[in-house]
Design an enzyme around this catalytic site. Structure first.
Site, short mmCIF file in Angstrom:
data_model
loop_
_atom_site.label_atom_id
_atom_site.label_comp_id
_atom_site.label_asym_id
_atom_site.label_seq_id
_atom_site.Cartn_x
_atom_site.Cartn_y
_atom_site.Cartn_z
N ARG A 125 0.87 -1.18 0.00
CA ARG A 125 0.00 0.00 0.00
C ARG A 125 0.90 1.23 0.00
O ARG A 125 1.63 1.48 0.96
CB ARG A 125 -0.89 -0.02 1.24
CG ARG A 125 -1.88 1.14 1.29
CD ARG A 125 -2.98 0.92 0.26
NE ARG A 125 -4.17 1.71 0.56
CZ ARG A 125 -4.54 2.80 -0.12
NH1 ARG A 125 -3.79 3.22 -1.13
NH2 ARG A 125 -5.64 3.44 0.20
N GLY A 126 0.85 1.96 -1.10
CA GLY A 126 1.81 3.03 -1.31
C GLY A 126 1.82 4.08 -0.23
O GLY A 126 2.89 4.51 0.23
N GLU A 127 0.67 4.52 0.22
CA GLU A 127 0.62 5.61 1.19
C GLU A 127 1.20 5.22 2.54
O GLU A 127 1.58 6.06 3.33
CB GLU A 127 -0.81 6.10 1.36
CG GLU A 127 -1.75 5.08 1.99
CD GLU A 127 -3.19 5.55 2.03
OE1 GLU A 127 -3.80 5.39 3.10
OE2 GLU A 127 -3.69 6.06 1.03
N ASP A 128 1.32 3.92 2.81
CA ASP A 128 1.89 3.44 4.08
C ASP A 128 3.40 3.25 3.99
O ASP A 128 4.13 3.55 4.94
CB ASP A 128 1.26 2.11 4.49
CG ASP A 128 -0.18 2.26 4.97
OD1 ASP A 128 -0.58 3.40 5.21
OD2 ASP A 128 -0.87 1.23 5.06
N THR A 129 3.90 2.73 2.85
CA THR A 129 5.27 2.21 2.85
C THR A 129 6.12 2.63 1.66
O THR A 129 7.31 2.31 1.63
CB THR A 129 5.21 0.68 2.89
OG1 THR A 129 4.46 0.21 1.74
CG2 THR A 129 4.56 0.17 4.15
N ARG A 130 5.54 3.32 0.66
CA ARG A 130 6.30 3.54 -0.56
C ARG A 130 7.63 4.26 -0.33
O ARG A 130 8.67 3.87 -0.82
CB ARG A 130 5.46 4.34 -1.57
CG ARG A 130 6.21 4.62 -2.88
CD ARG A 130 5.42 5.55 -3.79
NE ARG A 130 4.14 4.98 -4.13
CZ ARG A 130 3.95 4.07 -5.09
NH1 ARG A 130 4.98 3.63 -5.76
NH2 ARG A 130 2.75 3.62 -5.35
N GLY A 167 1.25 2.38 -22.11
CA GLY A 167 0.19 1.86 -22.98
C GLY A 167 -0.37 0.53 -22.54
O GLY A 167 -1.34 0.06 -23.10
N GLU A 215 -4.79 -8.00 -6.12
CA GLU A 215 -3.44 -8.55 -6.30
C GLU A 215 -3.23 -9.77 -5.40
O GLU A 215 -2.66 -10.79 -5.80
CB GLU A 215 -2.39 -7.48 -5.96
CG GLU A 215 -2.24 -6.39 -6.99
CD GLU A 215 -1.24 -5.34 -6.54
OE1 GLU A 215 -1.10 -4.34 -7.25
OE2 GLU A 215 -0.61 -5.52 -5.49
#
Length: 1125
Positions: free
Chosen positions: A48-53, A81, A115
């Site tokens: 989850r990007g907002e937590d760990t990116r 694309g 995912e």
């Protein structure tokens, strides 16, 4: 992998796209097997990007990449694309390992959840390794969706519900109905929950606030590096046919179903692809284990200096990745491996094992390994897999024609099929290769980019000299044979005995001193020889050529110096030039039979060691004394002489086969032939009489098929005390057999088919105690003798139009005796297994139905089932049967009135079909027997009966009365009881119990029972059972007996006692099935007895005593309905 951090609308868009892929569309099929996908990535990161990116994921990704690991992240790896969902889902399937970083807000993203679904699917279907990381989240919160993690998961559920409503409002009927959308969403939620639960249960890393993230990242990188360090093995450039065989093996390995240790053997000849398949399996499932090792070329390495210890050290390094432990010797290595392997779930492949010592040193037993481990052993020698050393054996099969042509084409043309000009000749090469992958690859590569004429030349050369590379590979199995006798056995089979009966070859080679029983068994185990379902020896063509090349290369330019001669041109040269030497042990020459080619017997003068001689279309002129005195096998098709010359030394010959010969009398001067086991003179059209058999005491097979002038079989045939087979098939002039042929107690097979003038088989046939097969169809015999059916050994018969297994044929034969006016009439028959004399006859359609011969047949039957066409016929047949039984009983009484003894009481009570006897002082007897399957109710009733099984002085006796619906009672004066089968709601008839009361003179000690008849007047059937049959029938047959009585049927049961017995009363109990719970309650109910007196016939209990309650109205009505008028 993270969600974008810009806006939740992007999340919504991606989720909508994923909903279209909810059923995984065609992508699921594309990812069904990793074998069809190029693995582009080592690790797929789901996050989850907002937590760990910008924190944990950034550091982890960099560390992995610094370690040389290819990482997929959606913001770095997506090509412009690409359709987002398809690319990501493919990326998951194209990755070796998925690392899932569960953070507090992970479940807030439905994209991350989707995912997760795909990752867990790949984990199940293609064995992808999944490594969960719990970042500031407790694994239990992920598993149960509780705490802060559970709150974020609830947000996803809320959005799913909101979108459901908006989709219905916005698109109306253009989308699924509301209920349909709701069902899809519910299914999605359920899958998410299952995936979260399953993923959180896998071994992973937990990152709590108190832990140093750098340590965790280091552990993860080391773990991933270790997993990826298990490098795949090269399988093949063109793995034709590999995948199907791998799938078969994986099913046998049962990796998903059991946690036991499992050892699987792969057995097959050299070059058949064992190692290739083992490598493919190793690659496919190896990452599912904590450790794996592929130990290759064990046979070769084992023989090198320190090779044994090196193999153990390789196993240690592969599994434990350490080099510090040094193994001093094999014994210490065994101790170390045994102590270390039990702590890891491993996949171990031991390739090309040739000795038990190798197995003992590398995998002593399943106890060495941790639960769930799998060990695969490839070998050419089946013996190393015997004795429960492995759990299962996979037998390698040759490639089929389609697979063979494709594999060959890849190597010969670098494409899937041959070019047009080479199409037909390619098929010839494929046929020569016999489906052996090694041969297809070697020959294809050798013929690559050559002209057609060169191909033709190569094929011609292969007929004489096999390809060297292929020869050396196959020769490994030959070199591994234990001794010269096994090698000689293999070479003899390769040159002379392919297609011959295994037992015949054993006899011949045993005569050569080769211990052929064990020798051929070893050859079969080593995949050098096969034995088919007809007991014929076989050998792959390339193995045959390998064996012949071993002989040829010993003397490539001088064929006369070779041990065996089989190539026609070489043999013609040796015989024509008289160049034979003592090196020659075997020779075969088969020429067209139209004009026999002539040679001098002097050509054999120097072949002093000649053991095996096979000729066809050949004539020898001269003195036969030149033939070897060591000859063991003489096979001469078209033997031109009228008898064997007297100066031909034959005392050592084991097998004489002179088919299509001109022999009239085999010997004019007979020699003593102690070694002769096989004599075959088939198709000798001038043979008039058999030889004197007294000089061949050890003969086991006598085959005289199609000898049309043979009119006499010597009386000396009775001297053949060891003979197993005699075939006189199609000897059309033979009128009779010597009487002493029936004294041959060793004979197993007698074939007389086509002997048109033989019209009789003697009753002495019963003396042939070992006879299992009697073939006498198309003869002059018109009636089957009783001795055939009396035989206890005959298993298969062909006689008088009957052919089949005796259990199927004997009933029809018996019926032919009973219907003398309608010979050969075919009737449907049924038999019970294990009872050759049990016959079931349906006579309802036969206008010739006649039981006039029943008195002669009945004593030979254990049981009879007869269906009549009418009530009148039933009455007539029953009368004839009872008369026949009475006559038979009189004969038995005269011969032995007191032979039978009273059986042991207690043992008979416990047996279903035995009788219970108790003798009173006044010589009156009571007898109980049971027809049908045993049950708890039957046992309860039996105990109650036995407690009262006595006859009072005044002639009355007490028995249990009806206990509806468990059992119902009927009784009558005399030896028969007639009743109507009642209808019992919810129950089926299971057992019939019968009690008979009789009196007899004091000097008769037997129980008297001879037969039981069950006559169904409604169905017009008669069932007859001898007393012995009552104890022989299985449950299946008893079920058939009982099921023939249906509610409403009028049935009569008759007990037939021997002469001197008077049956006073007979009682019948019909016992019905019942659930166990109800039966247990019955065990505690008070007993009810009935006093049976001399009341009306066919009536049940006349008086009831000791009853604590009156029967209900329903019970009384059922009692009335079941009584006969």
């Amino acid at each position: 992998m993270s969600s974008p951090t810009t806006s939740s609308s992007y999340d919504l868009q991606r989720r909508r796209t994923l909903l279209l892929d909810l059923n995984l569309t065609p992508l699921e099929n594309d990812l069904a097997s990793l074998d069809y996908i190029t693995r582009k990535h080592d690790v797929f990161l789901s996050f989850r990007g907002e937590d760990t990116r910008t924190s944990f994921i950034s550091h982890l990704s960099a560390s992995l990449q610094n370690a040389g690991i290819i990482v997929f992240k959606d913001d770095q790896s997506l090509e412009r694309g690409d359709r987002v969902s398809s690319t990501l889902l493919y990326a998951i399937g194209e990755s070796r390992i998925s690392v899932i970083v569960f953070s507090i807000n992970y479940a807030d993203s439905s994209w991350c959840l989707q995912e997760l679904l795909k990752i867990m699917e790949c984990h199940k279907t293609i064995g992808q390794v999944v490594l969960p990381v719990f970042y500031h989240v407790d694994p239990s919160e992920v598993r149960h969706q509780t705490g802060d993690f559970g709150k974020s998961f609830q947000k996803s559920l809320n959005r799913l519900s909101q979108e459901e409503e908006s989709m219905v409002l916005k698109w109306g009927n253009n989308v699924l109905p509301g209920d349909g959308i709701r069902a899809v969403n519910q299914d999605t939620v359920l899958k998410w929950r299952d995936a979260l639960c399953e993923a959180s249960g896998l071994a992973g890393c937990v990152v709590l606030n108190s832990r140093n993230e750098n340590e965790v990242i280091k552990d993860i990188v080391e773990n991933v590096t270790r997993l990826l360090d298990k490098t795949d093995l090269f399988v093949a450039n063109n793995p034709v046919g590999v995948e199907s065989r791998v799938q078969d093996m994986i099913q046998l390995l049962d990796t998903q179903q059991t946690n036991d240790v499992l050892l699987l053997g792969m057995w097959g000849m050299g070059g058949i692809g064992k190692t290739t398949i083992a490598k493919a399996i190793y690659n496919k499932i190896g990452r599912n284990f904590e450790g794996r090792s592929f130990i290759a070329n064990i046979r070769e390495v084992w023989e090198k200096d320190c090779g044994q210890v090196n193999l153990q050290e390789q196993l240690m390094y592969d599994i434990f990745k350490e080099t510090t432990t040094k193994i001093q010797n094999v014994e210490s290595g065994i101790s170390i491996l045994k102590g270390r392997l039990c702590h890891k779930r491993v996949l171990l492949v031991l390739d090309d094992v040739s000795k038990l010592d190798q197995l003992n040193a590398l995998c002593g037993s399943c106890k060495w390994f941790a639960p769930g481990s799998r060990i695969i052993i490839t070998t050419r020698d089946k013996h190393v897999l015997r004795g429960n050393r492995v759990d299962r054996i996979y037998i390698m099969k040759e490639m089929d024609e389609t697979e063979s042509l494709e594999l060959f084409s890849w190597h010969a043309f670098k494409q899937t099929s041959p070019t047009e000009d080479f199409s037909e000749i390619s098929k010839n090469v494929v046929m020569y290769s016999g489906g052996l992958p090694l041969a297809l690859e070697v020959l294809g590569s050798y013929l690559f980019d050559r002209e057609v004429l060169e191909w033709v030349c190569v094929l011609e050369k292969l007929k004489i000299i096999p390809n060297h590379q292929l020869h050396e590979k196959l020769k490994i199995s030959y070199d591994g044979l234990n001794d010269d006798t096994e090698k000689s056995t293999f070479l003899d089979i390769a040159c002379f005995f392919i297609g011959m009966d295994r037992n015949d070859v054993i006899q011949i080679l045993n005569g050569c001193g080769f211990f052929a029983e064990i020798g051929i068994s070893v050859l079969v185990e080593r995949s050098l020889v096969t034995v088919d379902d007809k007991n014929k020896l076989g050998m792959h063509d390339l193995l045959r050529d390998m064996g012949r090349e071993i002989i040829r290369e010993k003397s490539p330019m001088e064929p006369e110096e070779r041990s065996r001669l089989w190539f026609q041109e070489d043999v013609l040269d040796v015989l024509s030039e008289h160049t034979g030497t003592k090196a020659v042990e075997g020779l075969t020459l088969k020429l067209p039979g139209h004009n026999a080619q002539r040679f001098s017997t002097k050509a054999f003068e120097n072949m002093k060691k000649l053991r095996l001689l096979q000729l066809s279309g050949v004539q020898l002129d001269g003195d036969f004394k030149y033939l070897s005195r060591n000859l063991r096998w003489l096979h001469w098709n078209g033997f031109p002489l009228t008898c064997l010359p007297s100066n031909f030394y034959q005392r050592n010959i084991v097998s004489i086969e002179l088919e299509n010969s001109n022999v009239k009398l085999l010997w004019k001067e007979m020699q003593r032939m102690e070694q002769l086991k096989i004599l075959n003179l088939s198709h000798s059209h001038y043979l008039t009489q058999t030889p004197d058999f007294s000089n061949m005491p050890n003969l086991e097979k006598l085959i005289l098929k199609d000898c049309p002038r043979l009119s006499e079989v010597s009386q000396s045939i009775g001297h053949l005390k060891k003979v197993l087979l005699i075939s006189l098939k199609d000897c059309i002039s033979l009128c009779n057999l010597p009487r002493n042929i029936y004294s041959l107690k060793s004979l197993k097979t007698l074939i007389l088919s086509g002997c048109l003038k033989i019209d009789k088989l003697e009753e002495d046939l019963e003396q042939m105690k070992s006879l299992t097969t009697l073939m006498a169809g198309n003869t002059g015999i018109t009636k089957v003798p009783f001795s055939v059916v009396r035989s206890k050994s005959i298993g298969f018969i062909s006689l008088c139009g009957y052919e089949g297994f005796s259990r199927d044929v004997f009933p029809s034969i018996i019926w032919s005796w009973m219907s003398p006016n309608h010979q050969g009439f075919s009737l449907p028959v049924q038999t019970a297994s294990g009872m050759s004399s049990l016959v079931s006859l349906d006579a309802s359609t036969s206008i010739f139905h006649d039981l006039s011969s029943i008195s002669t047949v009945l004593p030979k039957l254990q049981s009879l089932w007869l269906k009549c066409g009418s009530e009148l016929q039933l009455s007539q047949d029953a009368t004839q049967i009872l008369n026949a039984l009475s006559a038979a009983s009189s004969v038995e009484l005269q011969s032995s009135a007191t032979a039978s003894q009273v059986p042991d009481v207690h043992s008979l009570i416990e047996c279903r079909s035995q009788v219970q006897v108790s003798t009173t002082t006044n010589s009156r007897k009571s007898l109980l027997f049971q027809m049908g399957m045993n049950s708890l109710i039957a046992n309860i009733l039996k105990e109650r009966i036995l407690q009262n099984l006595t006859v009072e002085d005044y002639g009355s006796f007490s028995l249990p009365c009806d206990n509806y619906p468990d059992w119902l009672a009927f009784n009558s004066e005399g030896s028969s009881v007639i009743f109507e089968v009642p209808q019992v709601e919810g129950r089926s008839l299971k057992t019939i119990m019968c009690i008979a009361y009789s009196s007899s003179p004091n000097d008769i000690t037997s129980d008297g029972l001879k037969n039981v008849l069950v006559i169904n007047h409604t169905k017009t059937t008669i069932q007859l059972y001898k007393k012995e049959a009552l104890s022989s029938l299985e449950n299946e047959e008893w079920q058939r007996v009982v099921s023939n009585m249906e509610p409403g049927d009028k049935v009569e049961i008759v007990v037939v006692f021997g002469n001197g017995f008077i049956v006073m009363k007979t009682a019948i109990y019909l016992i019905y099935d019942e659930p166990v719970g109800e039966i247990l309650e019955q065990c505690h109910t008070p007993d009810k007895n009935v006093l049976v007196d001399s009341g009306d016939e066919n009536e049940c209990a006349a008086k009831r005593i000791s009853c604590q309650g009156e029967p209900t109205d329903d019970f009384e009505q059922k009692q009335k309905r079941r009584k006969l008028d």
